[in-house]
Design a protein around this motif. Structure first.
Motif, PDB file in Angstrom:
ATOM      1  N   THR A   1       0.830  -1.205   0.000  1.00  0.00           N
ATOM      2  CA  THR A   1       0.000   0.000   0.000  1.00  0.00           C
ATOM      3  C   THR A   1       0.863   1.253   0.000  1.00  0.00           C
ATOM      4  O   THR A   1       0.580   2.231  -0.714  1.00  0.00           O
ATOM      5  CB  THR A   1      -0.925   0.002   1.232  1.00  0.00           C
TER       6      THR A   1
ATOM      7  N   GLU B   1       1.041   4.114  -2.901  1.00  0.00           N
ATOM      8  CA  GLU B   1       0.781   5.516  -2.574  1.00  0.00           C
ATOM      9  C   GLU B   1       1.956   6.403  -2.976  1.00  0.00           C
ATOM     10  O   GLU B   1       1.761   7.523  -3.452  1.00  0.00           O
ATOM     11  CB  GLU B   1       0.487   5.657  -1.087  1.00  0.00           C
TER      12      GLU B   1
ATOM     13  N   GLU C   1       1.800   6.804  -6.720  1.00  0.00           N
ATOM     14  CA  GLU C   1       0.690   7.683  -7.091  1.00  0.00           C
ATOM     15  C   GLU C   1       1.016   9.139  -6.791  1.00  0.00           C
ATOM     16  O   GLU C   1       0.716  10.034  -7.595  1.00  0.00           O
ATOM     17  CB  GLU C   1      -0.569   7.262  -6.329  1.00  0.00           C
ATOM     18  N   ARG C   2       1.664   9.391  -5.650  1.00  0.00           N
ATOM     19  CA  ARG C   2       2.011  10.766  -5.291  1.00  0.00           C
ATOM     20  C   ARG C   2       3.028  11.360  -6.264  1.00  0.00           C
ATOM     21  O   ARG C   2       2.945  12.535  -6.608  1.00  0.00           O
ATOM     22  CB  ARG C   2       2.559  10.790  -3.863  1.00  0.00           C
TER      23      ARG C   2
END
Length: 228
Positions: free
Chosen positions: A6, A10, A13-14
């Motif tokens: 996860t 993340e 994605e950031r």
């Protein structure tokens, strides 16, 4: 932990949110040239087609990387990221991720997040503009060659999108092709959602302002309107 799937997803994605947003703008620009350029302008149309294809491949590659980093099964990932899955199929819906883009911009500039109401207005406004432009392009592309359609120019499509997103619906122009009507359904849903978000946020903000004024008002001035 840094090895947590996860966390890796993340982080990815950031880091990619802003570049992919710029890629989505290139996609829309390329699609606009592809739709609006005359058939005699082969060079522009071919270049725009290449831009559309390359940016679309970027979206597909990002989706595939996130799927691998998540460690989920494909069906579970699709259910958990249904909006991203839809955006891969229809990249013009990328503006619906405007909230995450706005947060990424604020974080990149090391600025605190704006208040809830400012974020809602910013998100709704930018999403309406980008979705409206994309919807106008899509409707014009599918409608202007159909002899039954009343949408003959791009400005007809823009006028129709304004009517649809604002839920006015004069009915003077309307799509008649299956693809145009599918786009219309999407814009109707998005228009209602955006209008409801702005209206609800504005009403809540007004209530908060009036409540704060009542709390700050001195006790001696809180008498009933009929009191001397």
């Amino acid at each position: 932990m840094r090895d947590d799937p996860t966390t890796r997803e993340e982080d990815w994605e950031r880091r990619t949110e802003l570049p992919l947003f710029y890629a989505s703008l290139l996609f829309i620009a390329g699609y606009a040239v592809r739709v609006l350029a005359s058939r005699s302008e082969h060079l522009w149309r071919d270049a725009a087609g290449i831009v559309v294809l390359l940016t679309w491949l970027c979206f597909i590659g990002d989706y595939a990387v996130r799927l691998v980093l998540s460690g989920d099964r494909p069906l579970r990932f699709v259910r958990r990221h249904w909006l991203d899955s839809l955006i891969v199929l229809l990249p013009t819906l990328r503006p619906l991720r405007m909230v995450k883009v706005h947060d990424a911009v604020q974080a990149r500039r090391e600025r605190p997040r704006r208040g809830l109401y400012q974020r809602v207005i910013t998100y709704a406004g930018l999403s309406a503009v980008l979705l409206g432009f994309s919807g106008a392009l899509g409707v014009y592309h599918h409608e202007h060659r159909d002899p039954r359609s009343s949408i003959r120019t791009f400005w007809d499509a823009v006028w129709w999108v304004c009517e649809t997103l604002t839920t006015v619906g004069y009915g003077d122009v309307a799509p008649v092709t299956p693809a145009g009507r599918v786009i219309a359904i999407g814009l109707m849903v998005c228009g209602l959602a955006l209008l409801g978000a702005v209206t609800g946020s504005f009403s809540s903000w007004l209530i908060q302002v009036f409540r704060r004024e009542d709390e700050e008002e001195p006790p001696g001035n809180r008498g009933s309107p009929g009191a001397p």
